[in-house]
Design an enzyme around this catalytic site. Sequence first.
Site, short mmCIF file in Angstrom:
data_model
loop_
_atom_site.label_atom_id
_atom_site.label_comp_id
_atom_site.label_asym_id
_atom_site.label_seq_id
_atom_site.Cartn_x
_atom_site.Cartn_y
_atom_site.Cartn_z
N GLY A 40 0.81 -1.22 0.00
CA GLY A 40 0.00 0.00 0.00
C GLY A 40 0.84 1.27 0.00
N SER A 41 0.44 2.27 -0.80
CA SER A 41 1.30 3.43 -0.95
C SER A 41 0.56 4.58 -1.63
CB SER A 41 2.53 3.04 -1.79
OG SER A 41 2.12 2.41 -2.99
N ARG A 42 1.32 5.60 -2.06
CA ARG A 42 0.76 6.79 -2.69
C ARG A 42 1.70 7.26 -3.80
NH1 ARG A 42 -2.27 11.54 -1.72
NH2 ARG A 42 -1.17 13.47 -2.16
#
Length: 243
Positions: free
Chosen positions: A184-186
């Site tokens: 999970g990240s941006r």
Amino acid sequence: MVPLTRHGAREMLIGSFVLVAMGVVLGFWHWALSLILLPVLIWLFAFFRDPERSVPAEQSTVVSPADGKVSDITQIDHDPLLGGPAVRVGIFLSVFNVHINRSPCDGIVVDVQYKKGKFINAMSHSKASEDNESNTIVLKEPLGERRVAVVKQIVGLIARRIICTVKPGDRVERGQRIGMIKFGSRTELSIPVWLEPQIKVKEGDVVRGAMDVIAVLGKPILTSDRKALAEEFEPLVGRETPA
């Protein structure tokens, strides 16, 4: 069959070994218990999928650098990396999204900046953008020195590793793979205002890297492989960004 990225070879190998070993242990109690690990194994391989994408042909389009949900669209008064005002589009990647990052436009890499930091939940976009570990890729136009885009890879609460496959001096094309964030990240995309970007997404939209249009430019990015003809920059009438 959807291809898998080589960047996940280590995780898939170790993860498979651990899950199979756990399955064998659980199987001693009852064979059905080992089946509860099957969805985890499927998810592990699915996370590292690397599908081929059809890239829009229009030279005036800027495509999404990642798969995920548009979490925020922010007007920046002065972006120091772009040298002026810009618009920033933030994309949140859940653990179920494809995590390959792609170039939003044609360009040449002029700078790659890695910064150590925290691991704040990427859904808290303001804090994550400023404080989390990140890698920033700056692109300029192929024929000139003007900077045309910034792609920022940001880790999240779970993500612990950023992979960047480009370096200063590299030429990249729209939709080309430029790296990956594991779990999970941006991902953030910043476009300078001087390019007159018309943002084609809104908060909450789901986008796919390389395929979906983030913005249509009012001014051209000059490239070495085609002339920036006026008709190439006419508005894309009736075009919608796919979900």
